[in-house]
Write a protein that holds these residues in place. Structure first.
Motif, PDB file in Angstrom:
ATOM      1  N   ASP A 169     -10.120 100.474  50.991  1.00 21.76           N
ATOM      2  CA  ASP A 169     -11.153  99.446  51.040  1.00 21.76           C
ATOM      3  C   ASP A 169     -11.043  98.528  49.830  1.00 21.76           C
ATOM      4  O   ASP A 169     -10.788  98.993  48.710  1.00 21.76           O
ATOM      5  CB  ASP A 169     -12.541 100.095  51.072  1.00 21.76           C
ATOM      6  N   ALA A 253      -9.869  98.161  63.108  1.00 22.58           N
ATOM      7  CA  ALA A 253     -10.408  96.850  62.747  1.00 22.58           C
ATOM      8  C   ALA A 253      -9.594  96.230  61.622  1.00 22.58           C
ATOM      9  O   ALA A 253      -9.318  96.886  60.620  1.00 22.58           O
ATOM     10  CB  ALA A 253     -11.868  96.975  62.322  1.00 22.58           C
ATOM     11  N   ARG A 255     -10.737  93.737  59.778  1.00 21.97           N
ATOM     12  CA  ARG A 255     -11.833  93.633  58.812  1.00 21.97           C
ATOM     13  C   ARG A 255     -11.780  92.387  57.934  1.00 21.97           C
ATOM     14  O   ARG A 255     -12.659  92.190  57.099  1.00 21.97           O
ATOM     15  CB  ARG A 255     -11.928  94.884  57.927  1.00 21.97           C
ATOM     16  N   SER A 280      -7.051  97.132  56.560  1.00 22.79           N
ATOM     17  CA  SER A 280      -7.479  97.514  57.903  1.00 22.79           C
ATOM     18  C   SER A 280      -7.733  99.017  57.933  1.00 22.79           C
ATOM     19  O   SER A 280      -7.091  99.780  57.225  1.00 22.79           O
ATOM     20  CB  SER A 280      -6.395  97.161  58.916  1.00 22.79           C
ATOM     21  N   ARG A 287     -18.815  98.511  62.489  1.00 21.98           N
ATOM     22  CA  ARG A 287     -18.328  98.091  61.169  1.00 21.98           C
ATOM     23  C   ARG A 287     -17.017  97.303  61.279  1.00 21.98           C
ATOM     24  O   ARG A 287     -16.261  97.226  60.323  1.00 21.98           O
ATOM     25  CB  ARG A 287     -18.127  99.325  60.291  1.00 21.98           C
ATOM     26  N   TRP A 288     -16.773  96.665  62.416  1.00 24.44           N
ATOM     27  CA  TRP A 288     -15.506  95.955  62.611  1.00 24.44           C
ATOM     28  C   TRP A 288     -15.402  94.704  61.746  1.00 24.44           C
ATOM     29  O   TRP A 288     -14.311  94.251  61.430  1.00 24.44           O
ATOM     30  CB  TRP A 288     -15.340  95.585  64.090  1.00 24.44           C
ATOM     31  N   ASN A 289     -16.529  94.146  61.310  1.00 24.99           N
ATOM     32  CA  ASN A 289     -16.531  92.876  60.587  1.00 24.99           C
ATOM     33  C   ASN A 289     -17.482  92.970  59.396  1.00 24.99           C
ATOM     34  O   ASN A 289     -18.443  92.209  59.285  1.00 24.99           O
ATOM     35  CB  ASN A 289     -16.964  91.758  61.544  1.00 24.99           C
TER      36      ASN A 289
END
Length: 376
Positions: A169, A253, A255, A280, A287-289
């Motif tokens: 992340d 995702a 993201r 990704s 929580r895809w975006n």
């Protein structure tokens, strides 16, 4: 986060790149050119070949998040290439270690054709913008079709295989930040969640355990320590209500699917490549975006946000009409625990840096409201 560019590789010589290509059994390029961009995580070089005419992109990584970021990006790209028709650059070589002539992790990719959409966005017609949005919708449909049973990344192995990997992340505590704000007792591993995680509850609880550790450890968060019993109670509550909380779809995702990461062919008006898969992850569909980057045109200012909202409204209408991607929502219980994770994460991110002082009290109140809704 901290000054990522301060961690970029310095003084990579052409001779080091030549030695790397020799070690890989690849021909020497006719020209090596450093790319003058403001990349936060890589020093970038264009390797140009006249015959056959081709360009490769060498991305030399800084030591921000050692090993797992490189393996995740390559693992994601290999998976996308094998399981979808989404256009992405081909991975030529990678090394997630520093045991090479560069002394850094690297990836070598084929150069993506086309032009970055954000560079020409203001010149595009409404029809072209709509067509690009439709093509991105199809990208999401393909990602939605893949099936997963864990939350985390995809780690490319040295033998070419791809296995479930840890979470990666951009909000992670990274090496330069840790050295400045935490000291030698902490590391990327001690301050960030690992994974992969089998369930949403395991994922959320891992975050909360890290935040409890940080609040206990860093003096700047002494004022948050009275929340620790409630955070511990949230972990217990989540475990007790695991069946309800774990009932969520998992998707791969990108993201960060904004137009600066999209290359397209102006003649055909087709997307030619989707770039930057390094952060990704496989995540709960809701929580895809997470950063609300989807359909952003890469420009600063309120007009850009208004334009993104306008396109997003059209995107939502298309999804409803076609009955696709419409179940990307948490239940109230799932949303509440996610809010606890989100706001406490924000507090543990900014307090050690003495940032966002005008916001932290409000973030704490929001975390407490979510805790209250959970009954803890």
């Amino acid at each position: 986060m901290g000054e990522h560019r301060a961690m970029l590789p310095r003084h990579i010589e052409a001779s080091q790149i030549s030695a790397l290509l020799d070690s890989l059994g690849e021909p020497q390029p006719d020209h090596i050119e450093p790319l003058q961009v403001t990349a936060e995580y890589h020093a970038i070089f264009i390797l140009s070949y006249r015959s056959p005419k081709a360009d490769w992109i060498l991305r030399v990584s800084g030591a921000h998040i050692p090993e797992i970021k490189t393996r995740n990006e390559v693992g994601m790209m290999k998976t996308i290439s094998e399981k979808t028709t989404i256009p992405i650059p081909r991975v030529v070589h990678f090394d997630a270690s520093t045991s090479n002539s560069l002394g850094h992790e690297y990836t070598i990719l084929e150069r993506a054709s086309g032009i970055s959409v954000d560079k020409v966005y203001d010149t595009l017609s409404e029809l072209t913008k709509h067509a690009l949005m439709q093509q991105l919708l199809e990208v999401l449909v393909q990602l939605d079709a893949l099936q997963w049973n864990f939350i985390g990344g995809l780690a490319a192995q040295d033998d070419g295989s791809v296995v479930p990997g840890p979470v990666v992340d951009e909000t992670f505590w990274q090496t330069s930040d840790i050295a400045e704000f935490w000291g030698p007792a902490e590391s990327v591993e001690t301050l960030n969640v690992q994974g992969p995680f089998t369930t949403f509850v395991d994922y959320c609880n891992a975050h909360l355990e890290k935040y409890i550790h940080m609040i206990k450890t860093h003096e700047s968060m002494r004022w948050l320590r009275d929340l620790i019993p409630r955070l511990q109670a949230t972990i217990t509550m989540a475990t007790d209500r695991a069946i309800a909380l774990n009932d969520t779809r998992l998707i791969l995702a990108h993201r960060d699917l904004h137009f600066a990461n999209i290359m397209f062919d102006p003649e055909t008006e087709r997307i030619s490549s989707v770039l930057d898969w390094e952060f990704s992850n496989i995540v709960p569909a809701a929580r895809w975006n997470p950063a609300h980057a989807f359909l952003w045109n890469g420009q600063a200012g309120p007009r850009s946000l208004e334009e993104k909202a306008r396109l997003y409204a059209d995107f939502e209408r298309q999804c409803k009409q076609r009955q696709i991607l419409v179940d990307y929502k948490f239940t109230p219980l799932q949303e509440a625990i996610q809010q606890v994770v989100t706001y406490v994460r924000a507090l543990t991110e900014v307090c050690p840096r003495a940032q966002q002082k005008d916001s932290v009290a409000g973030w704490r109140r929001s975390a407490e409201e979510a805790l209250e809704s959970l009954g803890v």
